[in-house]
Write a protein that holds these residues in place. Structure first.
Motif, PDB file in Angstrom:
ATOM      1  N   VAL A 135     -34.342  47.956 -13.549  1.00  0.00           N
ATOM      2  CA  VAL A 135     -34.542  46.703 -14.289  1.00  0.00           C
ATOM      3  C   VAL A 135     -34.702  45.534 -13.309  1.00  0.00           C
ATOM      4  CG1 VAL A 135     -33.489  45.059 -15.884  1.00  0.00           C
ATOM      5  CG2 VAL A 135     -33.280  47.506 -16.318  1.00  0.00           C
ATOM      6  N   TYR A 136     -33.858  45.532 -12.270  1.00  0.00           N
ATOM      7  CA  TYR A 136     -33.913  44.473 -11.255  1.00  0.00           C
ATOM      8  C   TYR A 136     -35.275  44.447 -10.559  1.00  0.00           C
ATOM      9  CZ  TYR A 136     -32.966  42.140  -6.809  1.00  0.00           C
ATOM     10  OH  TYR A 136     -33.022  41.316  -5.722  1.00  0.00           O
ATOM     11  N   LYS A 137     -35.808  45.618 -10.208  1.00  0.00           N
ATOM     12  CA  LYS A 137     -37.111  45.704  -9.542  1.00  0.00           C
ATOM     13  C   LYS A 137     -38.222  45.202 -10.454  1.00  0.00           C
ATOM     14  CE  LYS A 137     -36.032  49.498  -6.358  1.00  0.00           C
ATOM     15  NZ  LYS A 137     -36.316  50.922  -6.030  1.00  0.00           N
ATOM     16  N   GLN A 138     -38.135  45.539 -11.734  1.00  0.00           N
ATOM     17  CA  GLN A 138     -39.140  45.079 -12.696  1.00  0.00           C
ATOM     18  C   GLN A 138     -39.141  43.556 -12.795  1.00  0.00           C
ATOM     19  OE1 GLN A 138     -38.463  47.068 -16.425  1.00  0.00           O
ATOM     20  NE2 GLN A 138     -38.710  49.102 -15.560  1.00  0.00           N
ATOM     21  N   ILE A 139     -37.938  42.980 -12.809  1.00  0.00           N
ATOM     22  CA  ILE A 139     -37.811  41.517 -12.870  1.00  0.00           C
ATOM     23  C   ILE A 139     -38.420  40.884 -11.617  1.00  0.00           C
ATOM     24  CG2 ILE A 139     -36.169  39.588 -12.838  1.00  0.00           C
ATOM     25  CD1 ILE A 139     -34.304  41.331 -14.559  1.00  0.00           C
ATOM     26  N   TYR A 155     -42.151  41.056 -11.663  1.00  0.00           N
ATOM     27  CA  TYR A 155     -42.657  40.049 -12.598  1.00  0.00           C
ATOM     28  C   TYR A 155     -42.652  38.663 -11.954  1.00  0.00           C
ATOM     29  CZ  TYR A 155     -42.863  37.028 -16.730  1.00  0.00           C
ATOM     30  OH  TYR A 155     -43.209  36.070 -17.637  1.00  0.00           O
ATOM     31  N   GLU A 156     -41.571  38.353 -11.230  1.00  0.00           N
ATOM     32  CA  GLU A 156     -41.469  37.060 -10.559  1.00  0.00           C
ATOM     33  C   GLU A 156     -42.529  36.916  -9.471  1.00  0.00           C
ATOM     34  OE1 GLU A 156     -36.632  36.370 -11.099  1.00  0.00           O
ATOM     35  OE2 GLU A 156     -37.460  36.945  -9.160  1.00  0.00           O
ATOM     36  N   VAL A 157     -42.753  38.007  -8.721  1.00  0.00           N
ATOM     37  CA  VAL A 157     -43.773  37.986  -7.666  1.00  0.00           C
ATOM     38  C   VAL A 157     -45.156  37.797  -8.273  1.00  0.00           C
ATOM     39  CG1 VAL A 157     -44.926  39.377  -5.903  1.00  0.00           C
ATOM     40  CG2 VAL A 157     -42.446  39.353  -6.021  1.00  0.00           C
TER      41      VAL A 157
END
Length: 233
Positions: free
Chosen positions: A190-194, A197-199
């Motif tokens: 989940v953290y990597k997906q966030i 998305y931010e990148v």
């Protein structure tokens, strides 16, 4: 500048490469041939074409050249415009940057901190799960500290006990560690997906900013060109 014959040769080469028939046949017949060798073979085939066969390529060349020149001219104008804008921005911000630097230096001297700032850890990033042995050691350490044991003694006692434990005895710790590891895997995904998305958003904003800067730069360039024209008149 390439001769007309060379230019037509290159157009023919591009054409057969895009069609992937003549080019593919040459590569099949000469699998170890370098690009330059393939070009020479195609050049020979080009020379063997009749004037009638060459005519279609001769008609295409001016169109291809005009399109290419237009693209290159636009890129050159954009590059000049961006350079002009950068120079203007540098002049406007030089004093601001100097003031910021002086302020930063004064604050650093005031605090007495000349060390480089360390990269802060992301508080949202999930922590690595504890291993089965670490869970056991943490539990055992409480009782050993109560006995006034040193950290060296605690490490030695825990290591010996863990090594001599049966699979049944450490199964509980392994089960808890496995559960924590599974939870960590889900949380880190989940953290990597966030983060992705931010990148992605940051890249999108950067592209939008670049687009705006290009427009401003081109307007600045047009204004400069118009000023030069007025002066000449």
């Amino acid at each position: 500048m390439a001769s007309p014959e060379t230019q037509l040769h290159l157009l023919f080469f591009i054409h057969v490469k895009e069609k992937d028939d003549e080019h593919g046949m040459v590569k099949k017949e000469n699998p170890k041939a370098e690009l330059s060798e393939v070009a020479n073979i195609l050049g020979t085939k080009w020379k063997a074409l009749t004037p009638k066969d060459k005519k279609s390529y001769e008609e295409k060349y001016p169109i291809e050249k005009a399109t290419y020149s237009k693209i290159m001219d636009n890129e050159k104008r954009e590059s000049e415009a961006i350079k002009l804008l950068e120079e203007e921005q540098k002049q406007k911000t030089s004093m601001e940057l100097l003031e910021q630097y002086m302020q930063f230096k004064q604050e650093a001297e005031k605090e007495g901190d000349y060390k480089k700032n360390k990269k802060e850890k992301d508080p949202l990033k999930p922590k690595q799960p504890e291993s089965a042995y670490f869970l056991f050691m943490k539990e055992k350490t409480v009782a050993l500290i109560a006995e006034s044991r040193s950290m060296v003694e605690i490490a030695k006692i825990c290591g010996e006990e863990w090594k001599n434990m049966t699979d049944k005895q450490n199964a509980g710790y392994e089960q808890v560690a496995k559960k924590k590891n599974k939870q960590y895997t889900q949380e880190i995904d989940v953290y990597k997906q966030i983060k992705e998305y931010e990148v992605g958003n940051a890249k999108k904003e950067e592209d939008e900013l670049l687009k705006v800067l290009k427009q401003e730069a081109l307007q600045l360039l047009k204004k400069k060109e118009k000023t030069k024209t007025v002066i000449k008149v």
